[in-house]
Design an enzyme around this catalytic site. Structure first.
Site, PDB file in Angstrom:
ATOM      1  N   SER A   8       0.834  -1.201   0.000  1.00 59.59           N
ATOM      2  CA  SER A   8       0.000   0.000   0.000  1.00 59.59           C
ATOM      3  C   SER A   8       0.866   1.248   0.000  1.00 59.59           C
ATOM      4  O   SER A   8       2.068   1.196   0.232  1.00 59.59           O
ATOM      5  CB  SER A   8      -0.890   0.004   1.232  1.00 59.59           C
ATOM      6  OG  SER A   8      -0.113   0.348   2.358  1.00 59.59           O
ATOM      7  N   LYS A   9       0.207   2.334  -0.243  1.00 62.84           N
ATOM      8  CA  LYS A   9       0.868   3.636  -0.258  1.00 62.84           C
ATOM      9  C   LYS A   9       1.575   3.876   1.077  1.00 62.84           C
ATOM     10  O   LYS A   9       2.690   4.366   1.126  1.00 62.84           O
ATOM     11  CB  LYS A   9      -0.238   4.666  -0.498  1.00 62.84           C
ATOM     12  CG  LYS A   9       0.203   6.075  -0.426  1.00 62.84           C
ATOM     13  CD  LYS A   9      -0.947   6.978  -0.797  1.00 62.84           C
ATOM     14  CE  LYS A   9      -0.601   8.352  -0.312  1.00 62.84           C
ATOM     15  NZ  LYS A   9      -1.593   9.017   0.433  1.00 62.84           N
TER      16      LYS A   9
END
Ligand code: GLU
Length: 511
Positions: free
Chosen positions: A264-265
């Site tokens: 994920s970011k």
């Protein structure tokens, strides 16, 4: 007749393109090139609520930077233009109508409240809360209302959606190029909305219609779309397009470095590596997310790294140019299980490509950095510095950062070396050597080395005990490029000055 391979990358412009999306684009690109086919970029922007300004430009720029631009797309145009779904809105409705006419879809007039009541009722009965073959018969739709009532509502302009009518009991089977046979029972699915109240298509309808109209032969996309695939298979069937239905290949996820869940970011921010190809400045929050390009990665390195995250060549080779990837790529070698992102490996790839990159091209890239630091040097000198430093670093900007002493006197001296090796005796020897080097006829690596060896022999000093202090005096660092090459490049005047002033500078620095 065999069809020409046509594949598409179909992102929604809802934010910056995730590096996993870039991998999907890359696999599509490789597959198209490998089979002499076309690679299409289609922007799936039917969901205006999730539209983010700048996201489409970001996608184009990312593919351009990575050198995997599509053959057809919003920028390139092509025979199936427009390639932006929002500009194709007029084409979808007829297919929804066609499905209704054929009895494979129906009008549903339920309000938000009706749907909530249904969900609560089903949840209370511990049944799956979905609009499906079982629940639809107690809802307000063209399957339960009389024909007159349906017509009255339609004429009246009552809001409605069009839903697919799934068979109650049927197994949907299709062959996935990565996963093999996939079988899903319609009892596990629901009557998805195809056309929304505003008359616009949902992702499912627009995606299938466009893949058909654009003559797509293979749908290569992320695993998150696997649950939608059975619905898409039924749509192809009900629209009469089964014969030319594309083959599906669902790519496994890119996982966090520890393998626990999707990359994920947040992982990137937390662990110090980018998860986006380019830096992204969020138009709403103003938040800036780092990008591979701005972090100093070379596009070739990013592609090579991504290619190997989920695809395995037949041998253990790791370095592939884009052409070599095209040659070697096949869907059969795409892995079913998720691939763990490895930040060290990403840096390793960058190092490999940095080593291969021409010094003159690197010089052009560090020009600005040199100017910003007020460093001036000839092109030849800069290229020679690059030649020496690139082995030692992973990223282009580090050449100037770690090799700053090629452009100015050391501003600090490695403390460990100072503490361990710097003493009056050493200072005396360094001054003597500086004297000898100063009078060398030719200030070359060979001459420097032989003069130093002679000095060591004459004085009986262990040459090893002086090498690091000399390096320290000249560069401030404990390690670096081959010492005589480095000294020769720095030049007589600079080296002698640094050697004779080092003691004072070190003392000043450490007092
Ligand atoms: N618009 C979808 C996405 O954003 C496309 C999925 C597909 O390739 O079918 O990923």
């Amino acid at each position: 007749m065999t069809r020409k391979v046509r594949v598409r990358f179909a992102p929604s412009p809802t934010g910056p393109l995730h590096i996993g999306g870039v991998r999907t684009a890359l696999y599509n690109y490789l597959f198209a090139r490998k089979h002499g086919g076309d690679f299409i970029l289609r922007i799936e922007d039917t969901d205006q609520k999730r539209f983010v300004p700048g996201a489409e430009d970001y996608i184009n720029e990312s593919l351009n930077w990575l050198n995997i631009a599509p053959d057809e797309g919003v920028q390139q145009g092509g025979p199936c233009a427009p390639y932006r779904q929002s500009e194709r809105m007029a084409t979808y409705r007829q297919y929804a109508d066609q499905l209704v006419a054929a009895g494979h879809a129906y009008y549903a007039f339920d309000t938000e409240d009706d749907l909530n009541v249904m969900r609560e009722r089903l949840e209370a009965a511990r049944m799956p809360a979905k609009y499906d073959a079982a629940s639809r018969m107690s809802m307000k739709n063209s399957l339960t209302l009389s024909e007159d009532e349906v017509n009255r509502r339609l004429e009246n302009g009552d809001p409605y959606v069009i839903r697919i009518k799934l068979p109650r009991k049927e197994e949907v089977r299709f062959h996935d190029e990565v996963r093999g046979w996939v079988v899903v029972h319609t009892a596990q699915m629901d009557d998805k909305v195809l056309l929304k109240q505003d008359g616009l298509p949902t992702y499912h309808l627009a995606n299938v219609v466009d893949d058909h109209v654009m003559d797509i032969t293979h749908v290569i996309r992320g695993e998150e779309w696997l649950p939608s695939a059975p619905l898409h298979v039924l749509l192809y069937r009900y629209l009469g397009w089964e014969e030319t239905m594309p083959k599906f290949a669902h790519l496994s996820l890119l996982l966090k470095p520890d393998g626990k869940g999707k990359l994920s970011k947040r992982d990137g921010d937390r662990l110090g590596f980018p998860v986006f190809p380019l830096e992204w400045n969020d138009p709403k929050s103003g938040e800036i997310s780092s990008g591979y390009r701005e972090s100093g990665y070379l596009p070739e390195a990013v592609l090579n790294m991504l290619a190997l995250l989920g695809w395995h060549p037949s041998d253990n080779r790791e370095l592939f140019s884009l052409d070599e990837l095209v040659e070697a790529f096949s869907l059969e070698k795409v892995s079913k299980s998720g691939a763990k992102f490895d930040a060290d490996k990403a840096r390793w790839f960058n190092h490999q490509y940095l080593m291969q990159k021409d010094n003159s091209l690197i010089a052009a890239e560090i020009k600005q950095q040199l100017t910003d630091r007020d460093y001036s040097a000839s092109q030849d000198y800069v290229e020679a510095v690059i030649g020496m430093m690139k082995e030692k670093v992973n990223f282009i900007p580090e050449i100037v950062e770690a090799g700053y002493f090629f452009f100015e006197d050391p501003t600090s001296y490695d403390e460990k070396v100072v503490n361990k090796r710097w003493n009056d005796d050493v200072v005396k020897h360094i001054t003597n050597i500086a004297d000898r080097w100063n009078s060398l006829e030719e200030f070359s690596a060979e001459m420097l080395e032989s003069s130093f060896k002679t000095y060591a022999e004459e004085t009986g000093i262990n040459p090893g005990s002086l090498m690091q202090p000399i390096r320290l005096a000249v560069s401030g660092a404990a390690g670096g490029p081959p010492i005589y090459d480095m000294i020769a490049l720095l030049g007589r005047e600079t080296v002698v000055r640094r050697m004779t002033s080092a003691d004072e500078r070190i003392r000043l620095g450490s007092s």
